[in-house]
Design a protein around this motif. Structure first.
Motif, PDB file in Angstrom:
ATOM      1  N   THR A  20       0.837  -1.209   0.000  1.00  0.00           N
ATOM      2  CA  THR A  20       0.000   0.000   0.000  1.00  0.00           C
ATOM      3  C   THR A  20       0.868   1.254   0.000  1.00  0.00           C
ATOM      4  N   ILE A  21       1.864   1.270   0.846  1.00  0.00           N
ATOM      5  CA  ILE A  21       2.694   2.478   0.946  1.00  0.00           C
ATOM      6  C   ILE A  21       3.479   2.712  -0.345  1.00  0.00           C
ATOM      7  N   LYS A  61      -2.344  -5.344  -1.665  1.00  0.00           N
ATOM      8  CA  LYS A  61      -3.000  -4.074  -1.951  1.00  0.00           C
ATOM      9  C   LYS A  61      -4.382  -4.323  -2.560  1.00  0.00           C
ATOM     10  N   GLY A  82      -5.775  -0.153 -10.894  1.00  0.00           N
ATOM     11  CA  GLY A  82      -4.848  -0.431  -9.804  1.00  0.00           C
ATOM     12  C   GLY A  82      -3.474   0.167 -10.016  1.00  0.00           C
ATOM     13  N   GLN A  83      -3.199   0.652 -11.217  1.00  0.00           N
ATOM     14  CA  GLN A  83      -1.848   1.078 -11.538  1.00  0.00           C
ATOM     15  C   GLN A  83      -1.728   2.552 -11.890  1.00  0.00           C
ATOM     16  N   TRP A 102      -1.716   6.746  -7.774  1.00  0.00           N
ATOM     17  CA  TRP A 102      -2.344   6.941  -6.464  1.00  0.00           C
ATOM     18  C   TRP A 102      -1.523   6.226  -5.401  1.00  0.00           C
ATOM     19  N   ARG A 103      -1.394   6.902  -4.285  1.00  0.00           N
ATOM     20  CA  ARG A 103      -0.713   6.343  -3.117  1.00  0.00           C
ATOM     21  C   ARG A 103      -1.571   6.678  -1.902  1.00  0.00           C
ATOM     22  N   ALA A 104      -1.830   5.681  -1.089  1.00  0.00           N
ATOM     23  CA  ALA A 104      -2.723   5.895   0.051  1.00  0.00           C
ATOM     24  C   ALA A 104      -2.084   6.755   1.131  1.00  0.00           C
ATOM     25  N   GLU A 105      -0.783   6.685   1.266  1.00  0.00           N
ATOM     26  CA  GLU A 105      -0.102   7.361   2.367  1.00  0.00           C
ATOM     27  C   GLU A 105       0.234   8.803   1.985  1.00  0.00           C
TER      28      GLU A 105
END
Lengths: 309, 518
Positions: free
Chosen positions: A251-252, A260, B208-209, B233-236
């Motif tokens: 995820t990171i 993910k 997803g990419q 996209w990055r969650a963090e």
């Protein structure tokens, strides 16, 4: 061996079914996905249409039988989010996780063998201190902290590595693998060290030394071989954890793996994709466990005899 | 019986060697990443917190979809200037109210969709029909039109009439949410990728990419400065900020103050307001004194200055400045813990079950430091004598409590919400959050509903004044909400990009407004 494999397959079937049913029921306990996919003003008819279109109107038992039937024919249904085949999405993501897991374990095993053996051979040496440091670090520092600090030091401050993503060639691997390897390396180093301490004080090692075997030969050909079995068991468990999806790291770092995908599926109540991912990882773990058993048998004659029997 | 000897020790190094070789042979290419390589490296790179769930144009009132789609891939007839609040022509050049229920639009000539089909009145009618009158359950229908169906007619190639069942003074504003799509778009199911008229079209989207847009060679307007745009996209949040700091992205959105964007951070007021919604049909929240106590214990000024790092303003209403119906002299509840305790004690003395457990529900990561905010509020409520338990949920679980039909037998609960009025008119907020049966409202009164409807029927300054007066009434007579703060957003922006974010940027980030710094 064939009989052993057959018995192992049968005994693994039950947990596999339990996992399949567990994820099926637990996913449905998290609520109706209609609110995520329908507008706030959705009429009762529109909600009903959505529920029917996705088979959520059937009783839970009917849904379960449909699901199990789908598993047998490898048809997991389509993703609620993308409309794509759930199985295709899971299969596409899984190799990236396997790459990450195998690379990590390769480094962890090699590192643990070298550091653990050295630490056992020379107590209180530098290697022994590294070994203690690694195990303490592995036990006390969470993955995400390592990941974020790694990004800020090596990507932002020093500019040596990309922050995330998978397009930077070799450099893309460094931070995800380094983050993931800390725990297995720390744990394995301690296991190898403990096993090697026992092995190096065993009578057969003393016998080998008395016959004039050198230090390197004693460690690699006599002690390490006998210390490998417990390390293999622990390495197997750690590998299972990695295959199950290195969720935080994926995820990171935006790593396109199954961890993910599973998180996205859970948050999006994308039951079909979640179920396909869980089944795929469960089967892989089942296969991995068999490989570990085979490896154990190859390493330990006593186990091999039992297997042959 | 002795087992045959097995040469074990040489097997493992071989396996390890083979694995290492396999990795090197693959060129360290990550599986499932072949789509991510190449394409648009010299273009604009934007990192978002999440992947758009879909690019379906009729879903573009969803923030994660709209931020990519609106005015980039597709365009509406009119668009609202986020600074002035005025409607500007886009695919329609003129519009007028030709009867109380009917508006007539003159459409721009010479516009084509990226699939080559012409944009004309037929296409506009098709799009509105598809988004508003169909069974597709489009987000834009729910957000903007509610239960209302529209009558649309293509009078001639460039003239369109839209008729509502009741006179609707803000119909053009509502229609600014309908993004025009080609008549070849399915009417029986939503699509993943829209065919629009915008300055960009989808070049490549690998779920997803990465999502890549390329400029539309047949665009009717000014050619955008960037030919290619890549979204990842990055969650963090800290990783998103680091990507801009490290030169891997040009713009990162939805950052928190602690994400470390430093000098690259650009703070800007968005349209979001946070509030606690009180489920006022459940005791003890059915007693107005308890709801007033909840309002008294929230130290809005302290929250704004500390947890929100002075990037928020204490709120006394659910819409911020810049929205029609905003009350500039908003009455903000003072922090008065003693008064709150006194109100709870009075209620207890009158037999109100104030010891009943009240659930304080929040959505994980809905805004920066939501958990800390909720913990502060819970602590204050406990001091006032209320029994409050925190429950943090993910989006789907929280939405069950936010949107009708609400779950049954929940007991009393306070729900943390964050509302963003994207439309620029309070009617969109009032309909959903204030009407007794609003989709996101837990209760109300017939009298308040009547006042809302009356205000919504007005135009001009009368509309502004009537709507602005409703907030004070809500606080005094209804008290369904404890408003907390008007929020701000932070983005990280590379010095190489020229772009000034505005209050709409979180919902509609217009790529054509971005250009390289020369």
């Amino acid at each position: 061996m064939t009989g052993f494999l057959r018995r192992r397959a049968v005994t693994s079937l039950l947990p596999l079914i339990a996992v399949l049913l567990g994820v099926f029921f637990l996913a449905r306990l998290t609520g109706d996905p209609a609110n995520l996919y329908l507008p706030v003003s959705a009429t009762p008819e529109q909600r009903q249409n959505f529920i029917e279109a996705n088979g959520l109107d059937d009783s839970i038992w009917v849904q379960m039988w449909d699901y199990l039937g789908g598993v047998l024919t490898l048809d997991f249904g389509d993703s609620l989010r993308t409309g794509e085949s759930a199985a295709a999405m899971a299969l596409r993501a899984f190799p990236a996780t396997l790459q990450l897991a195998f690379s990590t374990m390769l480094i962890a095993v090699v590192g643990a063998v070298v550091i653990g053996s050295w630490a056992a051979y020379r107590p209180n040496s530098v290697a022994d201190r590294i070994s203690s440091f690694l195990s303490m670090t592995a036990a006390s520092v969470p993955d995400f902290w390592f990941a974020i600090v790694g990004v800020w030091i090596f990507a932002v401050s020093l500019g040596w590595l990309p922050t995330s993503g998978v397009t930077g060639g070799m450099a893309s691997w460094v931070l995800p693998v380094a983050t993931l390897v800390i725990r297995p390396l720390g744990v394995l180093t301690q296991v190898v060290r403990g096993a090697m301490v026992s092995a190096l004080s065993a009578p057969y090692v003393r016998l080998a030394r008395s016959k004039g075997a050198g230090d390197l030969r004693v460690v690699t050909h006599h002690a390490l071989r006998n210390a490998a079995a417990p390390a293999l068991t622990v390495a197997g468990d750690l590998m299972v954890g990695l295959i199950n999806g290195a969720v935080v790291v994926e995820t990171i770092f935006g790593w396109p793996g199954i961890g993910k995908l599973m998180i996205d599926s859970i948050l999006g109540r994308d039951f079909a994709v979640l179920q396909a991912c869980v089944l795929l990882t469960a089967v892989s773990i089942f296969v991995l466990n068999i490989l570990i058993d085979i490896g154990y048998a190859l390493l330990d004659a006593r186990v091999r005899e039992k297997v042959s029997a | 019986m002795l087992s045959p000897p097995i040469r074990r020790s040489r097997g493992l190094p071989k396996v390890a060697g083979l694995l290492g070789l396999a990795l090197v042979a693959s060129g360290c290419t990550v599986a499932n990443s072949e789509y991510v390589t190449g394409g648009g490296a010299d273009g604009l790179r934007i990192v978002l917190p999440q992947e758009p769930p879909t690019l379906e144009a009729c879903q573009s009132s969803l923030t994660a979809t709209g931020v990519v789609v609106r005015s980039n891939i597709t365009e509406p007839l009119l668009e609202r200037d986020p600074d002035s609040g005025e409607l500007e022509p886009l695919l329609a050049t003129e519009w007028e109210q030709t009867s109380p229920e009917t508006w007539t639009f003159k459409l721009r000539e010479g516009v084509t969709f990226t699939d080559g089909t012409p944009f004309d009145a037929e296409a506009a009618a098709f799009t509105i029909d598809r988004a508003v009158n169909s069974d597709l359950a489009c987000e834009v229908e729910g957000y903007v039109f509610g239960d209302t169906d529209l009558e649309v007619e293509a009078v001639d190639e460039t003239t369109l009439t839209v008729t509502s069942p009741e006179p609707d003074p803000i119909l053009p504003l509502r229609l600014s949410f309908v993004e025009m799509v080609s008549t070849k778009t399915s009417t029986t199911e939503k699509v993943r990728e829209p065919i629009g008229t915008g300055p960009y079209r989808v070049a490549d989207w690998q779920a997803g990419q990465r999502l890549s847009l390329e400029s539309n060679p047949g665009y009717w307007g000014e050619v955008p400065a960037y030919k290619n745009v890549n979204y990842v996209w990055r969650a963090e949040g800290s990783v998103r900020a680091a990507m801009v700091a490290n030169g891997e992205a040009d713009i990162a959105t939805s950052l928190a103050p602690e994400d470390g964007a430093g000098e690259l951070a650009v703070a800007y007021a968005n349209n979001e307001t946070t509030a606690l919604r009180m489920q006022a049909d459940q005791p003890p929240l059915d007693d107005i004194r308890i709801r007033q106590a909840v309002n008294y214990v929230i130290d809005r000024k302290l929250l704004a200055e500390t947890l929100f790092e002075k990037l928020a303003q204490p709120a006394g209403e659910l819409i911020p400045d810049g929205i029609v119906g905003y009350e500039p002299d908003e009455q903000i509840w003072p922090y008065d813990a003693a008064r709150a305790k006194q109100l709870v004690d009075e209620a207890r003395a009158d037999g109100v079950p104030v010891d009943t457990e009240i659930r304080l529900i929040g959505r994980n990561a809905q805004f920066p430091r939501i958990t800390e905010t909720i913990e502060v509020i819970q602590g204050e409520l406990a001091k006032a004598g209320l029994n409050v338990k925190i429950e943090m949920m993910d989006t789907n679980a929280q939405l069950e409590y936010q949107i009708r039909p609400f779950p049954k037998d929940t007991g009393p609960y306070l729900l943390m919400i964050m509302h963003g009025n994207q439309a620029g008119d309070a009617a969109f907020t009032l309909d959903q959050y204030m009407l007794a049966e609003g989709y996101q409202s837990s209760w109300g009164t017939a009298e308040f509903d009547q006042k809302i409807r009356a205000a919504e029927a007005l135009v001009g300054q009368e509309r502004q004044d009537a709507m602005a007066a409703l907030w004070q009434y809500e606080q005094e007579e209804i008290t369904q909400y404890a408003y907390i703060a008007h929020m701000s957003a932070i983005m990280a922006k590379s010095p190489n990009v020229s772009y000034r974010p505005n209050s709409a940027s979180g919902d509609e980030m217009r790529l054509a407004e971005m250009s390289p710094v020369s």
